[in-house]
Design a protein around this motif. Structure first.
Motif, PDB file in Angstrom:
ATOM      1  N   ASN A  25      70.987  80.252  90.563  1.00 49.76           N
ATOM      2  CA  ASN A  25      70.395  79.161  89.795  1.00 49.76           C
ATOM      3  C   ASN A  25      69.870  79.639  88.431  1.00 49.76           C
ATOM      4  N   HIS A  26      70.560  80.606  87.854  1.00 48.49           N
ATOM      5  CA  HIS A  26      70.132  81.160  86.568  1.00 48.49           C
ATOM      6  C   HIS A  26      70.473  80.235  85.424  1.00 48.49           C
ATOM      7  N   GLU A  27      69.578  80.220  84.427  1.00 48.73           N
ATOM      8  CA  GLU A  27      69.812  79.413  83.232  1.00 48.73           C
ATOM      9  C   GLU A  27      70.787  80.086  82.269  1.00 48.73           C
ATOM     10  N   TYR A  28      70.602  81.375  82.077  1.00 50.53           N
ATOM     11  CA  TYR A  28      71.357  82.075  81.039  1.00 50.53           C
ATOM     12  C   TYR A  28      72.547  82.819  81.620  1.00 50.53           C
ATOM     13  N   MET A  29      73.652  82.694  80.934  1.00 49.70           N
ATOM     14  CA  MET A  29      74.856  83.427  81.328  1.00 49.70           C
ATOM     15  C   MET A  29      75.536  83.997  80.096  1.00 49.70           C
ATOM     16  N   TYR A  30      76.232  85.128  80.298  1.00 50.35           N
ATOM     17  CA  TYR A  30      76.796  85.876  79.175  1.00 50.35           C
ATOM     18  C   TYR A  30      78.179  86.386  79.534  1.00 50.35           C
ATOM     19  N   VAL A  80      72.755  79.158  77.292  1.00 54.71           N
ATOM     20  CA  VAL A  80      71.351  79.096  77.704  1.00 54.71           C
ATOM     21  C   VAL A  80      71.099  77.953  78.664  1.00 54.71           C
ATOM     22  N   GLY A  81      72.149  77.278  79.077  1.00 52.24           N
ATOM     23  CA  GLY A  81      71.991  76.209  80.055  1.00 52.24           C
ATOM     24  C   GLY A  81      73.278  75.415  80.198  1.00 52.24           C
ATOM     25  N   GLU A  82      73.306  74.608  81.229  1.00 57.06           N
ATOM     26  CA  GLU A  82      74.486  73.777  81.476  1.00 57.06           C
ATOM     27  C   GLU A  82      74.819  72.943  80.251  1.00 57.06           C
ATOM     28  N   GLY A  83      76.089  72.965  79.871  1.00 64.19           N
ATOM     29  CA  GLY A  83      76.550  72.167  78.744  1.00 64.19           C
ATOM     30  C   GLY A  83      76.340  72.794  77.388  1.00 64.19           C
ATOM     31  N   THR A  84      75.755  73.984  77.327  1.00 62.70           N
ATOM     32  CA  THR A  84      75.508  74.644  76.035  1.00 62.70           C
ATOM     33  C   THR A  84      76.214  75.983  75.985  1.00 62.70           C
ATOM     34  N   THR A  85      76.759  76.319  74.832  1.00 64.84           N
ATOM     35  CA  THR A  85      77.352  77.625  74.608  1.00 64.84           C
ATOM     36  C   THR A  85      77.071  78.053  73.178  1.00 64.84           C
TER      37      THR A  85
END
Lengths: 111, 114
Positions: free
Chosen positions: B28-33, B50-55
């Motif tokens: 359930n992490h917010e940030y992904m790289y 930094v969250g669903e729908g954002t890149t």
């Protein structure tokens, strides 16, 4: 642009000896990470340093952070062959709190 | 708890082909790289979210696209693969800054473009 510089990039040391890996970074950051990577493997987290003067130790490895000097060190005490690996330092940047990595220090410990 | 899972682990592409790398996390992490690792270069950030729908773009975004339609998944696409994209790709995730400092890495995806 944040730059993270490690030195040395290559290090061959004898078992039982001590040595230090240095990590310099160019702009302010409030957290610094050290990772270990074995060939063909992912990154293993070693230390997270969160404040000036922070020191953490695990086995033969000790990491410290001087935020004023923008310097972190990874000290190896009485090296053993199992410590042979590549070590990375990484600094958090503001962009999504991502990590900005140094190029890594490839350590080989020989008998 | 699988952590961060990357698929595929190995792939060989011909120049000009397209492919998608999938990163899935169950924390359930917010940030992904997405990072790429090349010999002597360390890891370099390609894109992040930094969250669903954002890149957002990282240090070396050219030639890659990403999408984060679901919070748990972060996809990295190569529309027209080039030999310069031969690399090892690592996905990582982390919770919100206030929720912890640990950053979790996947096992890596080895991509060769011929």
């Amino acid at each position: 642009e944040l730059k993270v510089e490690q030195n040395p990039l290559f290090l061959s040391m004898q078992e039982g000896k001590n040595y230090t890996i240095y990590c310099n970074y160019s702009t302010t950051s409030d957290r610094l990470y050290w990772y270990r990577q074995d060939p063909g493997k992912s990154l293993e987290s070693l230390f997270v340093l969160l404040s000036n003067g922070a020191v953490k130790q695990e086995g033969r490895l000790m990491a410290s952070l001087d935020t004023k000097a923008r310097l972190s060190t990874l000290h190896i005490t009485a090296a053993v062959h199992d410590l042979s690996a590549t070590y990375f330092c990484a600094v958090v940047v503001n962009s999504g709190y991502a990590l900005n990595f140094g190029k890594g220090t490839s350590l080989l410990v020989t008998p | 708890n699988a952590g961060v899972t990357q698929t595929p682990k190995f792939r060989v592409l011909k120049t000009g082909q397209s492919m998608t790398l999938l990163c899935a996390q169950d924390m359930n992490h917010e940030y992904m790289y997405w990072y790429r690792q090349d010999p002597g270069m360390g890891l370099r950030l390609i894109h992040y979210s930094v969250g669903e729908g954002t890149t957002a773009k990282g240090e070396v975004p050219d030639g890659y696209n990403v999408s984060r339609l679901k919070k748990q998944n972060f996809l990295l696409g190569l529309e027209s693969a080039a030999p310069s994209q031969t690399s090892v790709y690592f996905c990582a995730s982390r919770p919100q800054r206030s929720s912890g400092n640990t950053i979790y890495f996947g096992e890596g995806s080895w991509l060769t473009v011929v």
